[in-house]
Scaffold this motif. Structure first.
Motif, PDB file in Angstrom:
ATOM      1  N   THR A 173       0.725  -1.311   0.113  1.00  0.00           N
ATOM      2  CA  THR A 173      -0.011   0.038   0.006  1.00  0.00           C
ATOM      3  C   THR A 173       0.697   1.217   0.045  1.00  0.00           C
ATOM      4  O   THR A 173       1.994   1.099   0.335  1.00  0.00           O
TER       5      THR A 173
ATOM      6  N   ARG B 103      -3.220   1.053  -3.826  1.00  0.00           N
ATOM      7  CA  ARG B 103      -2.774  -0.116  -4.036  1.00  0.00           C
ATOM      8  C   ARG B 103      -1.357   0.487  -4.803  1.00  0.00           C
ATOM      9  O   ARG B 103      -1.270   1.486  -5.592  1.00  0.00           O
TER      10      ARG B 103
ATOM     11  N   ARG C 120      -4.929  -5.096  -2.463  1.00  0.00           N
ATOM     12  CA  ARG C 120      -3.541  -4.638  -2.260  1.00  0.00           C
ATOM     13  C   ARG C 120      -2.653  -5.553  -2.914  1.00  0.00           C
ATOM     14  O   ARG C 120      -1.283  -5.405  -2.297  1.00  0.00           O
TER      15      ARG C 120
END
Length: 516
Positions: free
Chosen positions: A307, A317, A357
């Motif tokens: 992240t 992301r 993510r």
């Protein structure tokens, strides 16, 4: 100044055992005695570290009498890479006899010796970490006045207490000579480490190894917490290192028993990527998180997730991370130093799963036997025959995708190719090749194997070492020539109709070539 009798006895034992090993006369019993002494006896271990520090400093003056501070591990790496035994997690802790072949420098054997000794410090601490020994507690290397570090201690009361060892310096330039820290030195709470160039490795007494890359400004806050204003850090924690924290201008990352990397820009924006295990990421600066009435925002990241946290405490992301910018603590060296071929990877998963993510890990010049195949699995690429994988693949840039991509029916993966190259796809032979593969790539007829590690269906499965040792699936190798820098698109594929047959996501690799 004479030593106390007990300290003198320890010094004599250490000197005798190390000397025997360096001149090649040590028996197995001698090696075991040193191993046991430095791992089971806190005072002996402490004396061993001091002994090696002194010997390294003496060596530096012998090799570079005019510039003693120039001596570092980087100056002896080449001398120690030839004919040295491979070190594994279970290797005994010994000082290996140097290669005493002909040398133009009369001090070359001393240089090798110093490098071996420096490496031995890391081995000692690594063994202690793996064995659950916590350095720096009452039974081990003492803090000032024998004090324990308690969670209630204030930062000011902790200043000056040694909590880690600087075990490695490679091509380091500090911000100033006044703030320079020598290799093998202890570092303390309140101490700032500011690197302009190079990299260092710290081993904390709690069992955390941290690789720090320049430019970086880092401050030690207590035994298990650091503040990083900017720079890159990769941390690997043993069981005793759980709870290690890295505070940044916009987030706080807490390790939960893992290996993770952090990259902090000059403006403070923070990338966090998990290579193994899991971490908690608290979003926002310390001031933002402490505002009255504010509901704390936290993300829990597991292996294969990353992240990016911005100044507003918002996250998004990170699609891909390359191992040059964010290397692992114990990554193997690249097989060559050419410019990267694969520069970035993206996909369309976030379009319908904005909370995703997962990230793609790009490994530059790293494809070899036992290379990890997927970011979210322990599977490895291997040659299917004892001779190993096809030679043209060795040293290729490759991508670790996430194996769960195989379930995405409309997947699109964009791979940015930076130079003329041959792009390879490793495609599972248990699945039907899709149209995008057969139309854009050519089957080379070569094969590569996948050695599968533990997964939710086979939790006790383990990978083997070396080619042909444990091949669970074979993959066809397809190739495509790319003449100019460009982005190529890869797609999805259908699941096999026989659900009893396991199948995996494809692999991606690329090798530079001369433009035709």
């Amino acid at each position: 100044m004479s030593m106390p009798p007990e300290e003198s006895r320890r010094f004599d034992v250490i000197h005798e055992l190390v000397t025997r090993q360096l001149d090649g006369t040590a028996s197995e019993a001698d090696e075991q005695q040193l191993h046991d002494a430095v791992t089971n006896d806190a005072e002996m271990r402490n004396g061993y570290i001091r002994y090696m520090q002194e010997l390294t400093h003496i060596t530096a003056r012998l090799v570079h009498p005019k510039t003693p501070n120039d001596f570092s591990k980087s100056s002896v790496l080449a001398a120690t890479t030839t004919d040295q035994p491979r070190v594994t997690e279970n290797s005994p802790i010994i000082a290996t006899p140097p290669n005493t072949g002909a040398a133009s420098n009369p001090f070359s054997s001393w240089m090798i010796t110093a490098s071996v000794l420096a490496a031995s410090v890391l081995l000692i601490i690594s063994f202690a970490v793996q064995s659950g020994v916590r350095l720096g507690e009452e039974h081990d290397i003492p803090f000032d006045a024998g004090r324990q570090l308690a969670a209630s201690d204030s930062p000011k009361s902790l200043d000056g207490i040694e909590v880690a060892t600087l075990t490695e310096c490679i091509n380091v330039k500090w911000d100033s000579k006044r703030n320079a820290v020598e290799e093998l030195s202890r570092v303390a709470v309140g101490q700032k480490l500011e690197l302009r160039e190079g990299r260092i490795k710290l081993v904390f007494d709690t069992g955390v190894e941290a690789l720090v890359l320049a430019p970086c400004l880092l401050k030690l806050q207590d035994r298990n917490r650091v503040y990083c204003t900017y720079g890159r850090i990769t941390a690997k924690a043993s069981e005793g290192g759980k709870g290690f924290e890295i505070e940044t201008p916009v987030a706080r990352v807490t390790d939960l028993g893992t290996e993770f990397g952090i990259a902090i820009s000059d403006t403070g924006e923070t990338e966090v990527a998990v290579f193994e295990g899991e971490v908690d990421v608290e979003l926002g600066s310390a001031n933002q998180r402490s505002l009255p009435g504010r509901i704390a925002k936290k993300e829990h990241l597991v292996q294969g997730q990353a992240t990016l946290v911005d100044h507003q405490g918002q996250s998004r992301r990170v699609f891909s991370i390359d191992n040059q910018r964010m290397p692992g603590v114990r990554d193997l060296a690249p097989l060559h130093h050419d410019q990267p071929v694969i520069s970035a990877v993206r996909d369309n998963i976030s379009e319908r799963q904005p909370e995703s993510r997962m990230f793609y890990r790009i490994v530059h010049a790293g494809l070899r036997e036992d290379s990890r195949a997927f970011i979210d699995r322990e599977h490895q690429w291997n040659g299917i025959a004892p001779e190993g994988m096809p030679r043209e693949l060795l040293g290729a840039d490759y991508v670790m995708p996430f194996n769960d991509d195989k379930f995405v029916g409309d997947l699109r993966v964009q791979v940015s190719i930076a130079r003329p190259s041959t792009v390879y796809i490793f495609f599972d032979n248990n699945t039907q090749p899709p149209e995008w593969l057969t139309s854009e790539f050519v089957d080379t007829g070569l094969r590569i194997g996948l050695d599968e590690g533990a997964n939710r269906f086979k939790p006790k499965k383990k990978v083997a070492v070396g080619p042909a040792a444990s091949i669970d699936n074979t993959f066809s190798i397809w190739k495509r020539f790319v003449d100019n820098p460009q982005e190529i698109e890869l797609g999805s594929f259908e699941r096999p109709t026989d659900f009893k047959r396991s199948y995996n996501m494809y692999g991606i690799a690329a090798v530079a070539r001369s433009k035709p």
